[in-house]
Structure formats: structure tokens, C-alpha cells
Design an enzyme around this catalytic site. Structure first.
Site, short mmCIF file in Angstrom:
data_model
loop_
_atom_site.label_atom_id
_atom_site.label_comp_id
_atom_site.label_asym_id
_atom_site.label_seq_id
_atom_site.Cartn_x
_atom_site.Cartn_y
_atom_site.Cartn_z
CB ALA A 76 -0.44 -36.88 9.78
CB VAL A 77 -3.12 -37.32 14.88
CG1 VAL A 77 -3.76 -38.30 15.85
CG2 VAL A 77 -1.89 -36.67 15.52
NE ARG A 84 -9.11 -41.42 21.08
CZ ARG A 84 -9.36 -42.68 20.78
NH1 ARG A 84 -8.42 -43.59 20.92
NH2 ARG A 84 -10.53 -43.02 20.32
N GLY A 85 -4.52 -36.12 22.80
CA GLY A 85 -3.20 -35.72 23.25
C GLY A 85 -2.05 -36.27 22.43
N GLY A 87 -1.18 -35.50 19.27
CA GLY A 87 -0.48 -34.39 18.60
C GLY A 87 0.43 -33.65 19.57
CD GLU A 109 5.80 -21.78 5.87
OE1 GLU A 109 5.38 -22.70 5.14
OE2 GLU A 109 6.67 -21.00 5.50
CE1 TYR A 121 2.05 -27.85 15.32
CE2 TYR A 121 0.71 -26.48 13.89
CZ TYR A 121 1.40 -27.66 14.13
OH TYR A 121 1.44 -28.64 13.18
#
Length: 163
Positions: A76-77, A84-85, A87, A109, A121
Site C-alpha cells: 500500500a502507498v 513517485r517510485g 512502490g 497474487e 511487479y
């Protein structure tokens, strides 16, 4: 050991993590789920905090170690800090910790309709290895299973972005 800027979650973070859940997900985890994840013996977390707000969590990631695999459970962000990078930095720290613990593969998943998460991902090197039909949204959305084989030599880590 965590990279600068990242810390593990603590019980004092539960309320902040629950609030972040509510802001980030249509089906958020409640207090019991967050507390249970923190109490899991095989679990770990990566948290990025806002130093200007008393260390309130602004992004986090939960994962568990199972034998030689690390399973990523939740990322979560804060919505206002996305793209903004952050994650990518969380994923990078997760992979650094997994490698340091001798993990050979990372799995997760993600909802098939979650294009932003799939792109995140895939950019980290995860590739699709399967699907779970009707896994999300009350059976209306498939889950894509992604996997990343980890090398013994760590890749360059993603630099920590400014919040």
C-alpha cells in the site's frame, strides 16, 4: 536489517496501517487482520514513514517466508504519493531482505484488472506463472500469480524516493 528510510511495522503502527488500508483498498484489512499479520511468526514488513507527521506510515508491504519462498501479501502507498517510485522502492527493499534471508523465489497474487500493480511487479522482474479464477471481488476478478526467481547476487536496489 532494513535500508535507510524503511523500518519494520510495530504494534504502535496498527492504527496508522488500518487507516492507510482504508484509503488504499476497496476491501481493506481491519485492525485484527493487520495485528494478526504483525504477530505472524513467519511474517515481516517494510514501512516507509512520514517524518513530518510523527512517523505515520505512508506506505507499507507485508510478506511471509515459507521455506525458500517469500510470499508478498500486501502493498500500500498513500494515494497522494503514488507514481513517485515508492512502490518500486518497497519492492526493492522486500527483495533485498528476501535475498539476505536466503530466499530463492518471491511470489504474489494480484488482480488481473490492476494494471498499475501488474506494471510495478513486471518492472521488478516478476513474471506470470498462473491464475486463480474468480479470486477477487466476490468471484468477479481473476488473480494473476507472479513469481521472481532470486539470484544469489542482489540486483541494484531502487533508490528511496522523496515522499
Amino acid at each position: 536489517m532494513t535500508a535507510p528510510g524503511f523500518t519494520p511495522a510495530t504494534p504502535a503502527d496498527i492504527e496508522g496501517l488500518v487507516e492507510l488500508e482504508r484509503r488504499c483498498f476497496a476491501d481493506p484489512w481491519g485492525r485484527e487482520s493487520v495485528a494478526g499479520e504483525l504477530a505472524a511468526g513467519s511474517g515481516s514488513s517494510v514501512v516507509l514513514r512520514d517524518p513530518e507527521a510523527g512517523g505515520r506510515p505512508i506506505a507499507y508491504l507485508f510478506y511471509r517466508l515459507v521455506d525458500t519462498e517469500a510470499e508478498l501479501f500486501r502493498v500500500a502507498v498513500a494515494p497522494e504519493l503514488r507514481r513517485r517510485g515508492i512502490g518500486a522502492a518497497l519492492i526493492g527493499e522486500f527483495l533485498r531482505q528476501a535475498r539476505a534471508r536466503g530466499v530463492q523465489a518471491a511470489v504474489l497474487e494480484v488482480g488481473a484488472a490492476n494494471a498499475a500493480a501488474l506494471a510495478l511487479y513486471r518492472a521488478a522482474g516478476f513474471t506470470p506463472v498462473g491464475a486463480r479464477r474468480g479470486y477477487y471481488a466476490g468471484g468477479r476478478e481473476d488473480a494473476v500469480i507472479l513469481k521472481l526467481e532470486l539470484r544469489s547476487d542482489p540486483l541494484d536496489s531502487t533508490p528511496l524516493p522523496e515522499p
